[in-house]
Motif scaffolding. Sequence first.
Motif, PDB file in Angstrom:
ATOM      1  N   ALA A 318     -45.390 127.103  40.959  1.00  0.00           N
ATOM      2  CA  ALA A 318     -44.597 127.538  39.657  1.00  0.00           C
ATOM      3  C   ALA A 318     -43.381 127.286  40.260  1.00  0.00           C
ATOM      4  CB  ALA A 318     -45.088 128.829  39.186  1.00  0.00           C
ATOM      5  N   ARG A 319     -42.857 127.726  41.192  1.00  0.00           N
ATOM      6  CA  ARG A 319     -41.377 127.865  41.800  1.00  0.00           C
ATOM      7  C   ARG A 319     -41.053 126.263  41.895  1.00  0.00           C
ATOM      8  NH1 ARG A 319     -39.685 132.126  39.599  1.00  0.00           N
ATOM      9  NH2 ARG A 319     -40.614 134.031  40.083  1.00  0.00           N
ATOM     10  N   LEU A 320     -41.969 125.551  42.475  1.00  0.00           N
ATOM     11  CA  LEU A 320     -41.552 124.184  42.446  1.00  0.00           C
ATOM     12  C   LEU A 320     -41.527 123.461  41.347  1.00  0.00           C
ATOM     13  CD1 LEU A 320     -43.773 122.986  45.540  1.00  0.00           C
ATOM     14  CD2 LEU A 320     -41.327 123.389  45.770  1.00  0.00           C
ATOM     15  N   VAL A 321     -42.272 123.647  40.412  1.00  0.00           N
ATOM     16  CA  VAL A 321     -42.192 122.820  39.020  1.00  0.00           C
ATOM     17  C   VAL A 321     -40.900 123.481  38.389  1.00  0.00           C
ATOM     18  CG1 VAL A 321     -43.274 123.059  36.704  1.00  0.00           C
ATOM     19  CG2 VAL A 321     -44.676 122.764  38.769  1.00  0.00           C
ATOM     20  N   THR A 322     -40.591 124.473  38.458  1.00  0.00           N
ATOM     21  CA  THR A 322     -39.293 125.317  37.975  1.00  0.00           C
ATOM     22  C   THR A 322     -38.057 124.558  38.511  1.00  0.00           C
ATOM     23  OG1 THR A 322     -40.265 127.437  37.592  1.00  0.00           O
ATOM     24  CG2 THR A 322     -37.813 127.236  37.580  1.00  0.00           C
ATOM     25  N   ALA A 323     -37.987 124.484  39.824  1.00  0.00           N
ATOM     26  CA  ALA A 323     -36.971 123.613  40.517  1.00  0.00           C
ATOM     27  C   ALA A 323     -36.661 122.373  40.093  1.00  0.00           C
ATOM     28  CB  ALA A 323     -37.076 123.757  42.039  1.00  0.00           C
ATOM     29  N   LEU A 324     -37.993 121.666  39.798  1.00  0.00           N
ATOM     30  CA  LEU A 324     -37.794 120.215  39.378  1.00  0.00           C
ATOM     31  C   LEU A 324     -37.682 119.988  38.141  1.00  0.00           C
ATOM     32  CD1 LEU A 324     -41.234 118.898  41.362  1.00  0.00           C
ATOM     33  CD2 LEU A 324     -38.832 118.486  42.010  1.00  0.00           C
ATOM     34  N   ALA A 325     -38.052 121.119  37.317  1.00  0.00           N
ATOM     35  CA  ALA A 325     -37.521 120.972  35.647  1.00  0.00           C
ATOM     36  C   ALA A 325     -35.934 121.113  35.818  1.00  0.00           C
ATOM     37  CB  ALA A 325     -38.270 122.019  35.019  1.00  0.00           C
ATOM     38  N   VAL A 326     -35.405 122.288  36.392  1.00  0.00           N
ATOM     39  CA  VAL A 326     -33.887 122.329  36.535  1.00  0.00           C
ATOM     40  C   VAL A 326     -33.290 120.940  36.890  1.00  0.00           C
ATOM     41  CG1 VAL A 326     -32.195 123.636  37.546  1.00  0.00           C
ATOM     42  CG2 VAL A 326     -34.062 124.768  36.752  1.00  0.00           C
ATOM     43  N   GLU A 327     -33.860 120.427  37.714  1.00  0.00           N
ATOM     44  CA  GLU A 327     -33.104 119.100  38.189  1.00  0.00           C
ATOM     45  C   GLU A 327     -33.379 118.282  37.064  1.00  0.00           C
ATOM     46  OE1 GLU A 327     -34.671 115.140  40.873  1.00  0.00           O
ATOM     47  OE2 GLU A 327     -35.251 117.203  41.935  1.00  0.00           O
ATOM     48  N   GLY A 328     -34.341 118.075  36.464  1.00  0.00           N
ATOM     49  CA  GLY A 328     -34.564 116.978  35.201  1.00  0.00           C
ATOM     50  C   GLY A 328     -33.403 117.457  34.265  1.00  0.00           C
ATOM     51  N   ALA A 329     -33.374 118.986  33.647  1.00  0.00           N
ATOM     52  CA  ALA A 329     -32.359 119.288  32.878  1.00  0.00           C
ATOM     53  C   ALA A 329     -31.261 118.743  32.975  1.00  0.00           C
ATOM     54  CB  ALA A 329     -32.665 120.793  32.533  1.00  0.00           C
ATOM     55  N   LEU A 330     -30.505 119.008  34.180  1.00  0.00           N
ATOM     56  CA  LEU A 330     -29.192 118.538  34.801  1.00  0.00           C
ATOM     57  C   LEU A 330     -28.970 117.161  34.718  1.00  0.00           C
ATOM     58  CD1 LEU A 330     -28.763 120.984  37.871  1.00  0.00           C
ATOM     59  CD2 LEU A 330     -27.882 121.289  35.872  1.00  0.00           C
ATOM     60  N   VAL A 331     -29.880 116.286  34.998  1.00  0.00           N
ATOM     61  CA  VAL A 331     -29.985 114.680  34.644  1.00  0.00           C
ATOM     62  C   VAL A 331     -30.013 114.746  33.282  1.00  0.00           C
ATOM     63  CG1 VAL A 331     -30.980 112.458  35.085  1.00  0.00           C
ATOM     64  CG2 VAL A 331     -30.940 114.441  36.773  1.00  0.00           C
ATOM     65  N   GLY A 332     -30.623 115.317  32.349  1.00  0.00           N
ATOM     66  CA  GLY A 332     -30.526 115.064  30.897  1.00  0.00           C
ATOM     67  C   GLY A 332     -29.322 115.287  30.096  1.00  0.00           C
ATOM     68  N   VAL A 333     -28.696 116.590  30.640  1.00  0.00           N
ATOM     69  CA  VAL A 333     -27.381 116.985  30.137  1.00  0.00           C
ATOM     70  C   VAL A 333     -26.336 115.920  30.264  1.00  0.00           C
ATOM     71  CG1 VAL A 333     -25.499 118.860  30.031  1.00  0.00           C
ATOM     72  CG2 VAL A 333     -27.920 119.276  29.940  1.00  0.00           C
ATOM     73  N   VAL A 334     -26.130 115.508  31.895  1.00  0.00           N
ATOM     74  CA  VAL A 334     -25.172 114.659  31.873  1.00  0.00           C
ATOM     75  C   VAL A 334     -25.393 113.440  31.268  1.00  0.00           C
ATOM     76  CG1 VAL A 334     -23.907 113.572  33.884  1.00  0.00           C
ATOM     77  CG2 VAL A 334     -24.303 116.140  33.807  1.00  0.00           C
ATOM     78  N   ALA A 335     -26.559 112.656  31.570  1.00  0.00           N
ATOM     79  CA  ALA A 335     -26.891 111.182  31.119  1.00  0.00           C
ATOM     80  C   ALA A 335     -26.981 111.074  29.679  1.00  0.00           C
ATOM     81  CB  ALA A 335     -28.292 110.861  31.626  1.00  0.00           C
ATOM     82  N   GLY A 336     -27.532 112.400  28.910  1.00  0.00           N
ATOM     83  CA  GLY A 336     -27.566 112.421  27.401  1.00  0.00           C
ATOM     84  C   GLY A 336     -26.069 112.257  26.934  1.00  0.00           C
ATOM     85  N   ALA A 337     -25.374 113.054  27.374  1.00  0.00           N
ATOM     86  CA  ALA A 337     -23.831 113.054  26.801  1.00  0.00           C
ATOM     87  C   ALA A 337     -23.239 111.872  27.137  1.00  0.00           C
ATOM     88  CB  ALA A 337     -23.205 114.401  27.465  1.00  0.00           C
ATOM     89  N   ILE A 338     -23.328 111.223  28.308  1.00  0.00           N
ATOM     90  CA  ILE A 338     -22.725 109.960  28.365  1.00  0.00           C
ATOM     91  C   ILE A 338     -23.246 108.804  27.355  1.00  0.00           C
ATOM     92  CG2 ILE A 338     -22.482 107.916  30.089  1.00  0.00           C
ATOM     93  CD1 ILE A 338     -22.071 110.204  32.394  1.00  0.00           C
ATOM     94  N   GLY A 339     -24.619 108.892  27.424  1.00  0.00           N
ATOM     95  CA  GLY A 339     -25.312 107.779  26.348  1.00  0.00           C
ATOM     96  C   GLY A 339     -25.057 107.980  25.090  1.00  0.00           C
ATOM     97  N   VAL A 340     -24.774 108.990  24.471  1.00  0.00           N
ATOM     98  CA  VAL A 340     -24.520 109.369  22.983  1.00  0.00           C
ATOM     99  C   VAL A 340     -23.089 108.948  22.974  1.00  0.00           C
ATOM    100  CG1 VAL A 340     -23.760 111.212  21.554  1.00  0.00           C
ATOM    101  CG2 VAL A 340     -25.967 111.249  22.631  1.00  0.00           C
ATOM    102  N   LEU A 341     -22.004 109.384  23.883  1.00  0.00           N
ATOM    103  CA  LEU A 341     -20.782 108.652  23.824  1.00  0.00           C
ATOM    104  C   LEU A 341     -20.472 107.203  23.732  1.00  0.00           C
ATOM    105  CD1 LEU A 341     -18.854 111.423  25.902  1.00  0.00           C
ATOM    106  CD2 LEU A 341     -19.011 111.198  23.313  1.00  0.00           C
ATOM    107  N   THR A 342     -21.499 106.609  24.476  1.00  0.00           N
ATOM    108  CA  THR A 342     -21.459 105.292  24.760  1.00  0.00           C
ATOM    109  C   THR A 342     -21.845 104.443  23.543  1.00  0.00           C
ATOM    110  OG1 THR A 342     -22.049 105.382  27.139  1.00  0.00           O
ATOM    111  CG2 THR A 342     -22.232 103.370  26.278  1.00  0.00           C
ATOM    112  N   ALA A 343     -23.012 105.043  22.804  1.00  0.00           N
ATOM    113  CA  ALA A 343     -23.428 104.480  21.679  1.00  0.00           C
ATOM    114  C   ALA A 343     -22.672 104.906  20.463  1.00  0.00           C
ATOM    115  CB  ALA A 343     -25.001 105.201  21.249  1.00  0.00           C
ATOM    116  N   LEU A 344     -21.853 105.973  20.455  1.00  0.00           N
ATOM    117  CA  LEU A 344     -20.985 106.103  19.520  1.00  0.00           C
ATOM    118  C   LEU A 344     -19.720 105.142  19.435  1.00  0.00           C
ATOM    119  CD1 LEU A 344     -19.863 108.164  17.162  1.00  0.00           C
ATOM    120  CD2 LEU A 344     -18.671 109.460  18.855  1.00  0.00           C
TER     121      LEU A 344
END
Length: 866
Positions: A318-344
């Motif tokens: 469970a702790r490993l899954v949580t750590a990997l999910a946090v990693e994915g969330a950080l990637v999602g926030v940064v990449a999502g914001a850049i992707g939206v601004l680029t598409a805009l």
Amino acid sequence: MNPSAPLEPSWRASILGSQLTELLRRPGRLLTTGLSVLAAAFVVFATVMAQQITTHTTVDRFRGTPEAVSLIATAHDASPSAIGEAALERIRALPGVAEAVGRVDVGAPIAGPFERYLQLYADPGTGPLSQVELVEGSYPDGAGQIAVDRRAAEELQLAPGTRTTLLLPDPGDADGVKTLEVTVTVTGVVRSTATAARQTSGYATDTHLARLAGAPGYPRVDIRAEHGVPHGELSRQVRAVLDKTSAGASLTSGSAVRAQEAREAVHGDVREIFRLIAVFLAVAVGAAALVATSTFRIVFAQRLRQLALLRAIGAPQARLVTALAVEGALVGVVAGAIGVLTALGAGQLAPPAARLLAGQELSAPGFPVAQAVWVVVGTVLVTVCAVLAPAVSAAGVPPLQALRTAGTVTGERRIRPVRLAAGILLAAAATGLAALLLGDLPEPGRADYDRDAAMMATVASAGFAFLALVTLGPLLVRPVLAVAGWPLRRLGTTGRLAVSGVGGTPRRAAAVSVVVALGVALVSGALVSVACLSGYLERTAAVQAPADFRVVADGEGLDAALVRQFAASPRFTHVTSYRTLVTAVGHKEIEVSDLDPQALPTGKYVDTATGSLDGLGPGNAVVASDTADLLGVRAGDTFTLPSGRGAVRLTVAATLPGQGPLQANVLVAPADLDRMGAPRNASGILADAAAEGFAARGEAHRALETTIREHVPDPDDVGVSVLAASRDSDQDTIRTMGTTALGLVALTVLIAVVGVTATTGLTAVERTREFGLLRALGLGGGALRGTITMEAGLYGVLGGVLGLALGVPYAWLLMRVVVAGVPLRLPAGQLLLVFTGLAALTALAGLLPAGRATRVTPMTALGSTE
């Protein structure tokens, strides 16, 4: 240490820290993973922007209310001139009113021997309430002056400086029958930003147009409030003025009127296009999830050793899954914001780019902030959800897995029985839904067909089919590779290594190829959809408007000399005459015509339900769908038509899926129409202008009317229809749809290429040991580079084959469900270009990791831990 014992908070933090440290230690992984998520966010929000552009463009073409209008005063229906000039001036003088414009329009035939016409509109010419843009000359600012749109300037030859005489209503005639001849001067040429160019139009300011037309007032007044003025207070002041000066006038907010105009504009085929874009948006979200899932699965598979070691020292799953999910969330926030601004930014550049490159006018998408926030939030959620499945799988490895390599896992060829059963069930569900839809496809005119439900069922079937492809992908790789890899095997060692490298790791090959398959399916689906819809509109135009002009006559018809006169004129081409005869079958009247569709350029767009148009000739007939149903016939059958000279027996050469050209029910040869007693003179003439453009069409129209007045004893018995005007609107729709589809196709290509680049790069970068061993066995750097490039190209070929098999049939099925009777059009050249282009791009995607691989030495491989 007891592996099942709970971890202290410091251990929990150290697990998360170790994962983030590993992420930062491998910036290539971070960049590639983030690039995949960024591309997914870009595609989703770019699709939102494309929908915004399409919606705004469609609405703006039919909208009569500028965005800056705050309030609208409208005269009562029974008193169209209730808002007089005095009332308009009092409204303008109110505090808080920035601008008020009277709206009035009047039809104005142009005096002369020809039937020429202008629709005049009141418009200020400049400012936020203007609906025109000046492109030549100057906007009228005095009495007796007008500006015209480009169509009027070219078709009616009304350049700046031209004087023309209009027939305007006589204000002294209560019956509205008498007209006055008023001479006006054209001062400029404008482009309308509000309406599609369906008619020749003229413009002047409200005061001058009202005086020109003799109108005592305005049916409508548009009011713009100053910035920051409350609409409620301003509305009360305007209402007080209207109560004193304009009895019965109503007051409405501009936003309410614009919303109503938008609802009225988005209807029919336009609504279906929006539905297709909504479907595409849903698919784009699925694409984002797939790319993210595939990328994270490969990343976590390469980190099995590290995860297994953490399990060995007591880290719970469970702790490993949580750590990997946090990693994915950080990637999602940064990449999502850049992707939206680029598409805009891309969305804001799309209208000027379309105007510059394609000459197509598109409306700006605006700044959909709420949608942007939702896309970023959705990107994080999708990324976290995409992380969970591979994270649970990766974090669940037993400690002994630390002794194995990542390549062992990705190289496993068998799939679990549960996954196999799930894949079979998904394939069965997709096949069953598609069979139900195919068995109940709507025919043209069917009113009881639920298109929304059928469209959702089509999307569900396509979704099940794609999930089946994802699930059963490892089993499908080798059969497809056996055929696709045959040419490469004949290239020698390099080709055989590439084929074996892909076939030896079917899970990895399936993960990469599925991303390509999705891109190819989306691209091919968009191309097929546009081709099918274009074919449908072309076929509709071929039936309803088979030529630029149609001349029809009452009474004795049009003699052969007039037809020859038209044919000899250099202003016309494809001049065709036809005759019609009305008979009855049972209680229904049937129109029989000797018009030959193949004699017209548009005849190639007329499809048949059964038989072929080539069979039309003496004794044979082409029958429209409703008449064929009435007679119960199809190609090869015979039927009898009654006539004044007795029954005529005919053989059905072909049946049409809808109406015949010009709504004819039965098409026959001229000899058969003679047998039925038809008159010798033509009932009508069809002709095209000799050149394209409004100017050439205007010259042809004038030549047409001149010929009629010179050679027809009673010209009033002859009517001229400009059929090309209705085609213009359809062509505008096709161009807008094509421009939008081109943008969507570019997005799907982007997501496919970026997804393949990411997954191919990840798989190649992590194969350090394998590359070093190949170098140790004597494989040269060039041969290794060629092997990796071929492997990447094979991923593209595999994905291309699977994507075409998925995208083409479902695109046609979706179009057939949405638009009854749409023909199947396969843009073979475009599909081949997409297939070869993506295969080449995926091969290029392997160049960077191939260059890295050639720098790997045997000693580096032996020292590698992965």
